[in-house]
Enzyme design. Structure first.
Site, short mmCIF file in Angstrom:
data_model
loop_
_atom_site.label_atom_id
_atom_site.label_comp_id
_atom_site.label_asym_id
_atom_site.label_seq_id
_atom_site.Cartn_x
_atom_site.Cartn_y
_atom_site.Cartn_z
CG ASN A 118 -1.88 0.84 1.45
OD1 ASN A 118 -2.66 1.05 0.51
ND2 ASN A 118 -2.08 1.66 2.41
CG HIS B 256 -4.29 10.13 1.32
ND1 HIS B 256 -5.53 10.32 1.97
CD2 HIS B 256 -3.66 9.33 1.65
CE1 HIS B 256 -5.41 9.25 2.96
NE2 HIS B 256 -4.24 8.31 2.79
CD GLU C 256 -4.28 4.98 3.38
OE1 GLU C 256 -4.10 6.03 3.71
OE2 GLU C 256 -3.53 4.07 3.62
O1 9MR Z 1 -5.51 8.73 9.49
C1 9MR Z 1 -4.75 8.21 10.18
C2 9MR Z 1 -4.51 9.18 11.55
O2 9MR Z 1 -5.83 9.02 12.33
C3 9MR Z 1 -3.35 8.34 12.38
O3 9MR Z 1 -3.10 9.27 13.42
C4 9MR Z 1 -2.26 8.43 11.56
C5 9MR Z 1 -1.01 7.74 12.41
O4 9MR Z 1 -1.46 6.36 12.63
O5 9MR Z 1 -2.34 7.65 10.41
C6 9MR Z 1 -3.41 8.03 9.74
O6 9MR Z 1 -3.62 7.13 8.38
C7 9MR Z 1 -2.64 7.31 7.65
C8 9MR Z 1 -2.64 5.71 7.05
O7 9MR Z 1 -2.43 4.86 7.99
C9 9MR Z 1 -1.31 5.34 5.96
N1 9MR Z 1 -1.60 6.60 4.97
C10 9MR Z 1 -1.60 7.95 5.14
C11 9MR Z 1 -2.94 8.03 6.25
C12 9MR Z 1 -3.12 9.57 6.80
O8 9MR Z 1 -1.90 10.06 7.40
#
Ligand code: 9MR
Length: 365
Positions: free
Chosen positions: A211, A247, A275
């Site tokens: 991913n 994103h 995502e």
């Molecule tokens: O949206 C997620 C946020 O709530 C968390 O604090 C963060 C760290 O765990 O991760 C964010 O999700 C990410 C995802 O796991 C990987 N791709 C980017 C996402 C946005 O930062």
């Protein structure tokens, strides 16, 4: 005889009146068609990232989720910092809550994630050990978490965001502080293949994904990801698919989205838009107003993504489209970038935005 006939005529008349009455009733009181939803319209699973506090406490959140979506990804509850905050101290409760919720409601569960250079607890960041001690830490983490959720998750993001933005190389510790990967540093370049093998051994039925973000705007990174996953596939490493995070923002070049989906589809692997969100304030304008024009631009991008995914990725490879949360109230973007924004299909009050209707239209195009 005459009496019998009269009686027969009465019966016929009675049934005629009944039929007319029924048909009048139907016309004056039609049964409403059930409204189309994302999940009833999409020919593949529609997913959302979800967080456990909202699942526990917000009825409106649960209501929209259950109506619109049939697949979930945990927002943060299955990352290493959450499941093992201190070495040997495990916290699976929040992940378990989401898995149980999904099972109870017959939703697909996509695990996220086993290996990432972010969301690491201090004990991992400060870990001292030789190559074999690091390999043991890495293997034990993957195996314990995949075994914990064995049979309950349909799939995992095994490795997340391993490729650099600037040159498509594997992230190591030679990039900006915070952007490097301790995994690559301590485990060598083939750690990705081993992560997939360990996960597969622990849960042989789970589909395993690589991913990453930026595949729609960064051709060098995209080609590097294609080379990585093709190499894994050709070597018989158990990889089932690729997550294209998406994103994106309203200025993202649509040609890059199409090219990314085309190249990923050509690998023969499953493709998950994993995502999705569409920022409308990429320039961090503090005075921005979410005008009708901006709302419609965002809606047409949501529509474009659904249409292009359907047209470009063969049905057998369509793992689905997952939005990263679904309401503007729960998006990671405002807090991460310290700006106002409205990236998701539902507004902060969980009401459908034009973005929602754009997505819906693209799904049934
Ligand atoms: O949206 C997620 C946020 O709530 C968390 O604090 C963060 C760290 O765990 O991760 C964010 O999700 C990410 C995802 O796991 C990987 N791709 C980017 C996402 C946005 O930062």
């Amino acid at each position: 005889m005459v009496g019998t006939l009269r009686c027969y005529n009465c019966l016929v008349l009675f049934f005629c009146i009944l039929i007319i009455a029924e048909s009048c009733k139907k016309k004056s009181n039609p049964t409403p068609e059930p409204a189309a939803t994302l999940q009833s319209t999409a020919p593949f699973p529609m997913g959302a990232a979800v967080n456990s506090p909202n699942l526990k406490n917000k009825a409106v959140y649960v209501g929209v989720l259950l109506t619109e979506y049939n697949s979930v990804t945990p927002d943060y509850e299955m990352k290493l910092n959450w499941v093992e905050p201190q070495q040997g101290v495990f916290n699976y409760a929040d992940g378990d809550y989401i898995v149980n919720f999904a099972t109870q409601h017959h939703m697909r569960f996509h695990g996220h994630n086993l290996i990432w250079h972010q969301a690491l607890p201090d004990w991992v960041l400060n870990f001292q050990g030789d190559t074999s001690a690091w390999e043991n830490l890495f293997k034990t983490h993957i195996e314990s978490e995949a075994a914990h959720y064995k049979g309950e998750v349909a799939s995992w993001d095994v490795v997340n965001e391993a490729i650099r933005d600037d040159n498509g190389a594997l992230r190591n510790q030679d990039v900006n502080p915070g952007d490097g990967s301790i995994w690559r540093q301590h485990l060598g370049p083939d750690y990705i293949a081993r992560a997939f093998q360990y996960a597969h051994e622990a849960d042989p039925n789970a589909l395993l994904f690589y991913n990453d973000y930026g595949q729609e705007w960064n051709g060098v990174k995209l080609d590097s990801i294609i080379a990585l996953v093709t190499n894994l596939k050709n070597r018989g490493i158990p990889i089932s698919g690729v997550g294209m995070q998406m994103h994106i923002d309203i200025n993202t070049d649509p040609a890059g989205i199409t090219a990314g989906l085309q190249k990923l589809a050509a690998t023969g692997l499953k493709v998950h838009v994993s995502e999705l969100d569409i920022s409308v304030n990429p320039n961090n304008d503090p005075n921005i107003v979410f005008t009708t024009a901006l709302q419609l631009t965002q809606a047409s991008m949501y529509q474009f993504i659904a249409e292009t995914y359907r047209a470009t990725v063969p049905a057998a490879q369509q793992y689905g489209i997952t939005t990263w949360e679904f309401s503007d109230a729960d998006s990671w973007i405002p807090s991460f970038y310290n700006r106002i924004d409205w990236p998701l299909p539902f507004d902060a009050n969980y009401k459908k935005k034009p973005a929602y209707f754009g997505l819906l239209k693209g799904l049934k195009y």
